[in-house]
Scaffold this active site. Structure first.
Site, short mmCIF file in Angstrom:
data_model
loop_
_atom_site.label_atom_id
_atom_site.label_comp_id
_atom_site.label_asym_id
_atom_site.label_seq_id
_atom_site.Cartn_x
_atom_site.Cartn_y
_atom_site.Cartn_z
N GLU A 29 -7.05 5.11 7.50
CA GLU A 29 -6.75 6.51 7.16
C GLU A 29 -7.93 7.12 6.39
OE1 GLU A 29 -2.94 5.68 5.40
OE2 GLU A 29 -2.15 5.24 7.39
N GLY A 31 2.31 2.49 10.69
CA GLY A 31 3.33 3.54 10.53
C GLY A 31 4.00 3.94 11.82
N GLU A 67 -5.79 -4.42 10.42
CA GLU A 67 -4.75 -3.42 10.63
C GLU A 67 -5.03 -2.65 11.92
OE1 GLU A 67 -2.68 -2.47 6.66
OE2 GLU A 67 -4.29 -1.04 6.93
N GLY A 101 2.70 -1.03 4.25
CA GLY A 101 2.81 0.39 3.89
C GLY A 101 4.26 0.78 3.69
N GLY A 102 4.86 1.33 4.73
CA GLY A 102 6.23 1.87 4.66
C GLY A 102 7.24 0.95 3.98
N ASN A 154 0.87 -1.17 0.00
CA ASN A 154 0.00 0.00 0.00
C ASN A 154 0.91 1.23 0.00
OD1 ASN A 154 -1.79 2.05 0.52
ND2 ASN A 154 -2.33 1.37 2.59
N TRP A 155 1.04 1.82 -1.17
CA TRP A 155 2.00 2.94 -1.30
C TRP A 155 1.47 4.23 -0.70
CZ3 TRP A 155 4.51 2.57 -6.91
CH2 TRP A 155 5.18 1.33 -7.01
N LYS A 156 0.19 4.25 -0.37
CA LYS A 156 -0.44 5.45 0.19
C LYS A 156 -0.19 6.67 -0.72
CE LYS A 156 -0.26 3.36 4.69
NZ LYS A 156 -0.24 3.48 6.13
N HIS A 203 -9.65 1.58 4.52
CA HIS A 203 -8.41 1.73 5.29
C HIS A 203 -8.67 2.72 6.43
CE1 HIS A 203 -4.35 2.82 6.40
NE2 HIS A 203 -3.95 1.71 5.80
N SER A 216 3.10 -1.95 10.34
CA SER A 216 4.54 -2.07 10.57
C SER A 216 5.10 -3.46 10.29
CB SER A 216 4.90 -1.63 11.99
OG SER A 216 4.54 -0.27 12.18
#
Ligand code: PGA
Length: 252
Positions: free
Chosen positions: A99, A173, A167, A234-235, A10-12, A97, A213
């Protein structure tokens, strides 16, 4: 029950054209060399979909988006429909998600409507659920996820068109990861609720990813758990070496 592991990036809201095309090419070439049994997916922002699609050409890495609208087309300035995503080469879309639930006030009902629209457009959906730190500390984690699953997963979901991502919001993150045991407890509970909502057979085949994470150093112990069927990353998905190292941890 063997479920094909899915490793999804997930590159956001990250990436410009040139660097993202390079990232996608590197991931595609690493995956090609690896001969992994995992299904691999990357979900860049809308502006990069076409470029990343081209960069992934000839590879087994699939393309997904991070959100979509409930309607097929019309007067919805700034929105993108599931049909458009399909047309741009996506096979998946991430929905609900935390976010988006937080930044755009997406409710379970909206997530469910989006999921239904995406499934009707022929996309597969990754529906995200997860509790906040406050909810976990109050002992509410299982109940929160249960409510989200019951209200966000549409009745037309099957094991082949729907993936769930657990999640925990406090792990996203932050560098804090749920322990494999804590994550497994929630995953097993989610599977139980899916069995009640859909059917036992669908629930036993539906994949439930862990996200929050996940990185090369903790992926193996998480992926070993009975009900963890992959990761939403993500990251660590923004660096080809880290993302590839996570895929390498997939042993089955
Ligand atoms: P993270 O994000 O891996 O950076 O914690 C996961 C996600 O939000 O999907």
């Amino acid at each position: 029950m063997s479920r094909k592991i899915l490793i999804a990036g997930n590159w956001k809201m990250n990436g410009l054209l040139k660097e993202s095309s390079e990232l996608a090419k590197e991931i595609a070439s690493n995956v090609k060399k690896m001969d992994t049994k995992a299904e691999v997916l990357v979900c860049p922002p809308y502006t990069l979909l076409w470029t990343v699609k081209k960069a992934l050409r000839g590879s087994k890495v699939a393309l997904g988006a991070q959100n979509c609208h409930t309607e097929e087309k019309g007067a919805h300035t700034g929105d993108i429909s599931p049909v458009m995503l399909k047309d741009a080469g996506c096979s998946y879309v991430i929905l609900g998600h935390s976010e988006r639930r937080h930044d755009h006030h997406e409710t379970n009902a909206i997530v469910c409507q989006k999921a239904e629209a995406a499934l009707k457009a022929g996309l597969k959906v990754i529906i995200c659920v997860g509790e906040t730190l406050e909810e976990r500390e109050k002992g509410e984690a299982l109940n929160v996820c249960e409510r989200q699953i019951k209200a966000s997963v549409p009745a037309i979901s099957t094991a082949s068109n729907t993936v769930i991502a657990y999640e925990p919001v406090w792990a996203i993150g932050t560098g804090k990861t749920a322990t494999p045991q804590d994550a497994e407890e929630v995953h097993a509970h989610i599977r139980k609720i899916l069995a009640q909502k859909l059917s036992k057979s669908v629930a036993s085949k539906m994949r439930i990813l862990y996200g929050g994470s996940m990185k090369p150093s903790n992926a193996e112990e998480l992926l070993k758990m009975e009900d963890i069927d992959g990761g939403l990353i993500g990251g660590a998905s923004l660096k080809a070496a880290d993302f590839t190292a996570i895929i390498e941890k997939v042993k089955i």
